[in-house]
Design a protein around this motif. Structure first.
Motif: not given
Length: 67
Positions: A1, A5-6, A8-10, A12-13, A16, A30, A40, A44
């Motif tokens: 990463m 963006t990567d 932030s997506h991690a 969020i995942a 979730h 991570s 980050n 968010l």
């Protein structure tokens, strides 16, 4: 990463999957530094995607996705 963006997506995942996590949990999962996660998370939160579960600088602070 490597980019925001990567990361932030991690985040969020992860949220979730776990429903809530501390910055430390996210850093450990991570392999990124806590400061990278915190930077980050601030973005968010500002964007209305993530919210803290405790007020201010609580030592029990966790984060979750906004429902």
């Amino acid at each position: 990463m490597t980019n925001t963006t990567d990361i932030s997506h991690a985040i969020i995942a992860l949220l979730h999957q776990r429903h809530s996590a501390s910055a430390r949990d996210m850093a450990e999962a991570s392999g990124l530094s806590r400061s990278t996660i915190a930077n980050n998370l601030r973005k968010l939160i500002k964007d209305g995607i993530v919210e803290p579960t405790q007020p201010g600088r609580s030592p029990k602070q966790r984060y979750r996705l906004v429902r």
